[in-house]
Design a protein around this motif. Structure first.
Motif, PDB file in Angstrom:
ATOM      1  N   LEU A 111     -35.544 -16.300 -30.358  1.00  0.00           N
ATOM      2  CA  LEU A 111     -35.581 -14.961 -30.937  1.00  0.00           C
ATOM      3  C   LEU A 111     -35.792 -13.899 -29.858  1.00  0.00           C
ATOM      4  N   SER A 112     -36.564 -14.235 -28.841  1.00  0.00           N
ATOM      5  CA  SER A 112     -36.808 -13.278 -27.760  1.00  0.00           C
ATOM      6  C   SER A 112     -35.587 -13.111 -26.865  1.00  0.00           C
ATOM      7  N   LEU A 113     -34.792 -14.185 -26.718  1.00  0.00           N
ATOM      8  CA  LEU A 113     -33.630 -14.147 -25.838  1.00  0.00           C
ATOM      9  C   LEU A 113     -32.382 -13.585 -26.504  1.00  0.00           C
ATOM     10  N   ALA A 114     -32.334 -13.639 -27.830  1.00  0.00           N
ATOM     11  CA  ALA A 114     -31.110 -13.265 -28.542  1.00  0.00           C
ATOM     12  C   ALA A 114     -30.729 -11.818 -28.257  1.00  0.00           C
ATOM     13  N   ALA A 115     -29.429 -11.594 -28.110  1.00  0.00           N
ATOM     14  CA  ALA A 115     -28.933 -10.266 -27.766  1.00  0.00           C
ATOM     15  C   ALA A 115     -28.319  -9.534 -28.955  1.00  0.00           C
ATOM     16  N   CYS A 116     -28.354 -10.118 -30.167  1.00  0.00           N
ATOM     17  CA  CYS A 116     -27.724  -9.461 -31.311  1.00  0.00           C
ATOM     18  C   CYS A 116     -28.406  -8.122 -31.588  1.00  0.00           C
TER      19      CYS A 116
END
Length: 430
Positions: A111-116
């Motif tokens: 969740l921290s890495l997601a770029a959406c």
């Protein structure tokens, strides 16, 4: 979906899971820097992109089955692919992932890495949940992404559940806010327990004098998480107190780790004394070099066979030793005599009362260079010092995507915020 495509998708999932594990290790590794980590991350994301591009059939056939707590890397990759895949993937992850207490802790990293782009808004919609465990994860994730509003932080710092308050403290570290000070001051002054390191750190970011007093209480109570804060912010006398804790075997490794961030010549002396101890030598060498700038290579290290024999000898004596691989296992073993001889020739070049990083007087430029070039495992603490010394105005999230981290470093370098690193932290507290 044809057989060939199935095989390709399976390969993407397997490879992405492997590279997820490698990135997790790299982020805490003593022998990886930001550039090397970028390479690992690039390979991971290319396989995640392959899963997303394979289409919606992959979701039911591969990604949802992979959301299982028994394989954390595979579950994390599946979660990241679902997040990158759009609205439908987010809805499924919310239903299958965040609703599962066993799986929920594994989702913080993806969740921290997601770029959406709409993820912060979607996560924010969950702040009204009455499930404390879920709320704590959502707050922690938004804090890690740097998108938790100060109003929410102020409210949740007073939440009845300790897990939620702990996650809100992560948000309080983002910047100094006047509206947090009263609550943090009250929490720090509570005499019922020794404040945790997150609370102390938040208090220091907000310039509260009682935060340094709380840090002293935590050090006196032998709270290992407070040792690094003490080393970062303490003066010469404080480092002497920290060195004395090396006599306590259960704390010794944590003390050596902390001493390496003090930058003090007295700390380097103390580390040198432990380089003949097979259990502590690698940690002592790492801390010593971080202060002095010595490179542990060639004649300054034991050959691999020597290091292995020392390690095997120790394990034979301690049959109950935990053999789980640790980041420090990849550190070189110093040749104590050679290091001592080198130190004898250069020690006079290091002034008492000053702080050094890799043999250079520590200032803003040296700190920023360290954040760009230091081993990954040390960058987390350097980023904490940056936040402490700037009252949260300058932050680098050292677990974010590498491109985001470099952008953060560029913004700090372009800012006009003053960063004083030589004086004890307590002198700047109100």
């Amino acid at each position: 979906m044809g057989r060939v495509l199935l095989d390709v998708v399976e390969e993407h999932l397997d490879e992405a899971s492997w590279h997820w594990l490698q990135r997790e290790r790299a982020v805490c590794a003593p022998d990886f820097d930001l550039t090397e980590t970028a390479g690992v991350e690039e390979r991971l994301l290319s396989h995640v992109d392959g899963l997303v591009e394979a289409g919606p059939d992959v979701v039911e056939g591969f990604l949802l089955p992979a959301l299982a707590p028994d394989d954390p890397c595979r579950a994390s990759v599946a979660a990241l692919a679902l997040l990158e895949g759009g609205e439908a993937g987010w809805a499924l992850l919310l239903e299958k992932g965040l609703g599962d207490p066993e799986l929920r802790p594994l989702l913080r990293a993806p969740l921290s890495l997601a770029a959406c782009p709409a993820l912060d808004l979607r996560l924010g919609a969950l702040l009204g949940t009455d499930v404390p465990e879920l709320l704590a994860e959502v707050v922690g994730t938004l804090s890690a992404r740097g998108t938790l509003s100060s109003e929410v932080v102020a409210r949740l710092l007073q939440h009845e559940d300790a897990r939620v308050r702990g996650s809100a403290l992560e948000g309080a570290l983002a910047a100094s806010r006047q509206e947090f000070r009263t609550t943090l001051s009250r929490m720090l002054s509570a005499k019922s327990s020794v404040p945790g390191a997150s609370l102390i750190e938040a208090g220091l970011v907000h310039g509260l004098r009682e935060a340094w007093g709380a840090c002293e209480r935590a050090v006196e109570a032998r709270e290992s998480e407070a040792l690094v804060l003490w080393a970062l912010g303490g003066g010469e006398k404080d480092i002497v107190r920290l060195v004395a804790l090396l006599d306590l075997e259960p704390l010794r490794a944590q003390v050596l780790w902390a001493l390496g961030f003090s930058g003090r010549v007295e700390a380097a002396d103390a580390c040198l004394a432990w380089m003949e101890d097979p259990k502590m030598a690698a940690l002592a060498g790492e801390a010593f070099c971080a202060i002095t700038g010595l490179r542990l290579e060639a004649d300054f290290i034991l050959p691999r066979t020597g290091a292995s024999e020392a390690s095997e000898s120790f394990e034979e004596e301690d049959l109950d030793a935990d053999l789980t691989p640790r980041p420090e296992d990849d550190l070189p073993m110093p040749r104590g005599g050679a290091v001592a001889a080198w130190w004898k020739t250069v020690r006079a070049d290091f002034a008492p009362g000053q702080r050094y990083l890799r043999g250079r007087l520590m200032d803003a430029a040296v700190l920023l260079e360290g954040l760009a070039l230091e081993p990954m495992r040390r960058r987390h603490v350097l980023a904490r010092e940056l936040a402490l010394r700037t009252r949260g105005a300058c932050r680098v999230q050292t677990r974010a995507r590498v491109g985001q981290q470099r952008a953060m470093l560029q913004r700090v370098a372009s800012s006009r915020v003053q960063i004083r690193l030589q004086s004890p932290l307590a002198q700047a507290l109100g």
